[in-house]
Design an enzyme around this catalytic site. Structure first.
Site, PDB file in Angstrom:
ATOM      1  N   ASP A  25      30.209  96.108  -8.496  1.00 22.16           N
ATOM      2  CA  ASP A  25      31.360  95.208  -8.438  1.00 22.16           C
ATOM      3  C   ASP A  25      31.648  94.897  -6.977  1.00 22.16           C
ATOM      4  O   ASP A  25      30.885  95.280  -6.081  1.00 22.16           O
ATOM      5  CB  ASP A  25      32.580  95.832  -9.126  1.00 22.16           C
ATOM      6  N   HIS A  57      32.178  88.891  -8.836  1.00 20.59           N
ATOM      7  CA  HIS A  57      32.364  90.334  -8.661  1.00 20.59           C
ATOM      8  C   HIS A  57      31.185  90.935  -7.905  1.00 20.59           C
ATOM      9  O   HIS A  57      30.707  92.022  -8.239  1.00 20.59           O
ATOM     10  CB  HIS A  57      32.520  91.026 -10.021  1.00 20.59           C
ATOM     11  N   GLU A  81      35.677  86.244 -14.438  1.00 17.27           N
ATOM     12  CA  GLU A  81      36.526  86.058 -13.256  1.00 17.27           C
ATOM     13  C   GLU A  81      35.737  85.583 -12.040  1.00 17.27           C
ATOM     14  O   GLU A  81      35.813  86.163 -10.957  1.00 17.27           O
ATOM     15  CB  GLU A  81      37.264  87.362 -12.933  1.00 17.27           C
TER      16      GLU A  81
END
Length: 762
Positions: free
Chosen positions: A198, A272, A337
């Protein structure tokens, strides 16, 4: 094998302690088939035949050759208080039978005067049968033990029974990962979703790209200032990180396989990815500026460039080494995201969009995901990703993990894609399960009861497509859980709920389940597991009746303790109204409800306000859709009358037109917004109110521009607009989003959220 021995020794401690406390049976016995046993997850079919099988000594003898040496070792570690041996005079027989007779993972367990017989078509089925037997044995203290005589036919509800663990935000050791796997195995969970990379750290050794772990596995400090505010992560001045070598991974994969657990690795893309891009900045968009390895929660701007061909070469190389380590059918690619602003400004990405006929950045992400999926398919693997991979068109063979509520799962299932349901509420176990200030984890509560009673398969999924809901999963994000004891605290007892939801039939009793859980908790604590306290939270359920401007009020709690409440906003006491059943309110109310501990000490006060204003239950249209996971409680989220449940939009305004249904005289509009900056949620820059009689021509009646200031206070901000009494049927509210987090914020430049719970018209 040390960790398995420890944890399954703990399992046997549970059994023996339950026996010593005479707590095996949970309910009154009306007849043999009604008898209840202290089993979690509860078997699909169980029938008590009466009586008990007595072991002459505390010895379980397995029939010679019925299990192989390795499986026998696992069995021995499951029953550390009982001697295990093989022999011809066996009291336990394990038999692998034809798969046409018993499905994969299923088992049949029969206990009668002749002993114990377990039949399965796979070693997994035998293993699960052993886990059930482990819970049934009453370990004696005088040289003998006994087992109730039962006939069990058991099989799982879902084939994907998952738990997730994030090791990027905080790193956990190999032994701790194995401990986590043991907790899963005890509860018949079979899929470990390992979140390895991440923005905050890359944890998997990739030999072709050594800088991923030399650089990407380490950040300047542990970060997460919210933890330091709680007294966690006190040392915040030295580099923090770690990674798993490929040898570590092979060891963990084998350990999981022995326990019938498949590990699904997650290699996040295209977003990410700050940790990877700090290590290899050449795979970032050239115009995007500098990056750092993120040391806070939230989302960085670290996104792989979709226009550079070498990016896909890099990712394919990474996936090659990943697939060589993990034999799982699925590879998780994240896909959630993704800040796509850099793509829109990148010449390489714009060129790619033109070449591929992508009309916007969402279709460019779809191209990215489809290309990765095609590569995985050529290697006989399947892609699974978070539900954002639906945006712009889903890759043809991809599966979806629905986290933003269930709407993404519904959409994917109806399109014929396999789905794992993992909605943030209630299946994000990083949310606390009680209101204790000392509880680690994110704000927002998800109780044991919330997990256990959540409807897995939505009614909106057609009967023909329900087969595409292949399972469920609970997720453990580690931002605010820096130590493994915090993971344990949020895992127990909710792991029992996710396990029974995943394994047992859908029709179950909360009271029965809660009773079974209670038998375990004290013993779990005695075994050294850091267990979260079952919540005293009172869930105030409001069912609006829009036709007569009233609402049905129901209180739901986990504990059976009495609930006391008030309707005027005053603090409830033991002398306040006692809740007995659902009741109706038809006037504005500020409800507060509480359960008290046995010594009458105060616990958490739940509260909810209800306002039967002129727009109560009126339909409205949003110009920009709210996020699926923040729907305000349904179709009337902004006009349902009860305050505190929010709709949320990211980086866009809330622009809404409410139809009051008829001309009314109004003089006040009050829109309410959340300000919670450390969760990337800000009150609006400006709010304007306009009214109309016909829905075409609107007259501005009020504009409110608050003073902009640095603030990290969590609060509800009201924008009350008062104006001359006017006729109106339509009300238009425009609230301007700040757009991006301001310069003083840890996530400066990241997309900001705007949340509103109600628009009150009077």
């Amino acid at each position: 094998m040390i960790k398995l021995s420890n944890v399954l020794k703990f399992s046997c401690i549970i059994v023996s302690t339950l026996v010593l406390s005479c707590a095996l049976f949970l309910g009154c016995v009306h007849n043999n088939n009604d008898q209840k046993f202290n089993l979690i997850p509860y078997p699909s079919e169980i029938h008590a035949t009466g009586g008990t099988y007595i072991l002459p000594t505390n010895t379980l003898t397995f029939e010679n050759g019925s299990v192989d040496a390795h499986f026998l070792t696992l069995i021995k570690s499951s029953f550390t208080t009982i001697e295990i041996k093989e022999g011809t005079k066996a009291n336990i027989s394990c038999e692998i039978v034809d798969s046409d007779t018993i499905k994969k993972e299923a088992y049949q367990l029969s206990i009668n005067n002749n002993g114990v017989e377990i039949k399965a078509s796979t070693h997994a089925g035998l293993f699960y049968g052993i886990q059930t037997l482990r819970q049934l044995i009453q370990v004696g203290t005088q040289g003998s033990s006994k087992i109730p005589m039962v006939e069990i036919v058991d099989y799982p509800r879902f084939k994907w029974r998952g738990m997730h663990l994030d090791v990027s935000r905080h790193f956990f050791s190999v032994d701790e990962i194995k401990q986590f796997l043991d907790y899963m195995a005890m509860n018949k969970l079979n899929t470990f979703h390992w979140h390895l990379v991440d923005d905050q750290g890359w944890r998997l050794e990739i030999k072709k790209y050594p800088k991923l772990t030399e650089i990407g596995a380490w950040r300047d400090n542990v970060g997460f200032s919210a933890n330091q505010d709680k007294g966690l992560n006190r040392i915040n001045s030295t580099p923090y990180g770690g990674y798993y070598t490929q040898e570590h991974v092979r060891d963990i994969v084998a350990y999981a396989s022995d326990r019938n657990i498949t590990i699904v690795p997650e290699i996040e893309l295209p977003g990410h990815s700050a940790a990877a891009l700090v290590a290899y900045p050449e795979y970032y968009c050239n115009n995007a500026g500098a990056l750092k390895i993120w040391d806070q929660a939230g989302v960085s701007a670290g996104v792989y460039c979709a226009g550079k061909e070498q990016v896909f070469t890099f990712l394919e190389d990474v996936l090659d080494e990943t697939m060589a380590l993990f034999p799982s059918e699925f590879i998780h690619i994240g896909g959630d995201e993704t800040p796509k602003d850099t793509w829109l400004a990148c010449p390489d990405c714009r060129k790619r969009m033109k070449e591929e006929g992508a009309h916007d950045e969402h279709e460019l992400q779809s191209y990215f995901v489809k290309r990765i999926e095609k590569y995985l398919n050529t290697n006989n693997r399947r892609l699974i990703g978070w539900d954002e991979i639906l945006d712009g068109g889903l890759a043809p063979n991809a599966a979806v993990m629905s986290w933003r509520g269930v709407s993404g799962g519904i959409k994917a299932a109806e399109a014929g894609h396999d789905v794992v349901m993992s909605p943030m509420f209630p299946f994000y176990f990083n949310h606390t399960q009680n209101h204790l200030s000392s509880s680690p984890g994110h704000s927002g509560i998800s109780t044991l009861r919330d997990v256990y009673t959540f409807p897995i398969i939505p009614e909106d999924v057609s009967e023909d497509n329900r087969k595409h809901i292949i399972g469920i999963q609970a997720n453990m994000w580690s931002e605010y859980m820096p130590e493994f004891r915090h993971i344990e605290y949020n895992l127990f007892p909710r792991i029992y709920a996710i396990a029974e939801q995943a394994w047992s039939p859908s029709t179950r009793s909360w009271d029965d389940f809660y009773s079974r859980v209670q038998h375990r908790l004290d013993v779990v604590k005695e075994a050294g597991i850091n267990v979260g306290e079952v919540s005293y939270h009172v869930d105030i359920k409001v069912k609006p009746n829009y036709s007569d401007k009233s609402a049905d009020i129901e209180f739901i709690s986990e504990r059976s303790d009495a609930v006391f409440y008030t309707l005027d906003g005053s603090e409830p006491k033991v002398t306040s109204k006692l809740y007995t059943k659902t009741f109706v309110v038809s006037e504005n109310a500020h409800i507060k409800a509480i359960q008290f501990k046995a010594d009458e000490t105060k616990t958490n006060v739940s509260e909810k306000e209800i306002n039967f204003h002129k727009a109560f239950g009126k339909p409205y249209k949003l110009k920009y859709d709210h996020a699926p996971q923040y729907d305000g409680g349904g179709n009337y989220g902004l006009t349902n009358g009860f305050l505190g449940v929010m709709i949320g939009v990211e980086a866009k305004p809330i622009e809404v037109i409410i139809d009051l249904g008829e001309l009314m005289k109004i003089s006040k509009i009050n829109a309410r917004f959340k300000n919670q900056p450390m969760s990337w949620v800000f009150s609006p820059e400006k709010v304007s109110y306009a009214i109309s009689e016909d829905g075409s021509e609107f007259k501005l009646v009020k504009e409110i521009i608050p003073e902009q200031k640095q603030s990290n206070v969590n609060e509800i901000v009201e924008f009350l607009g008062e104006f001359e009494l006017s006729n109106a049927r339509y009300v238009k509210v425009v609230a301007k989003n700040v757009g991006v987090c301001p310069d003083w914020h840890p996530a400066a430049g990241g997309k900001a959220w705007l949340f509103s719970d109600e628009i009150i018209v009077e």
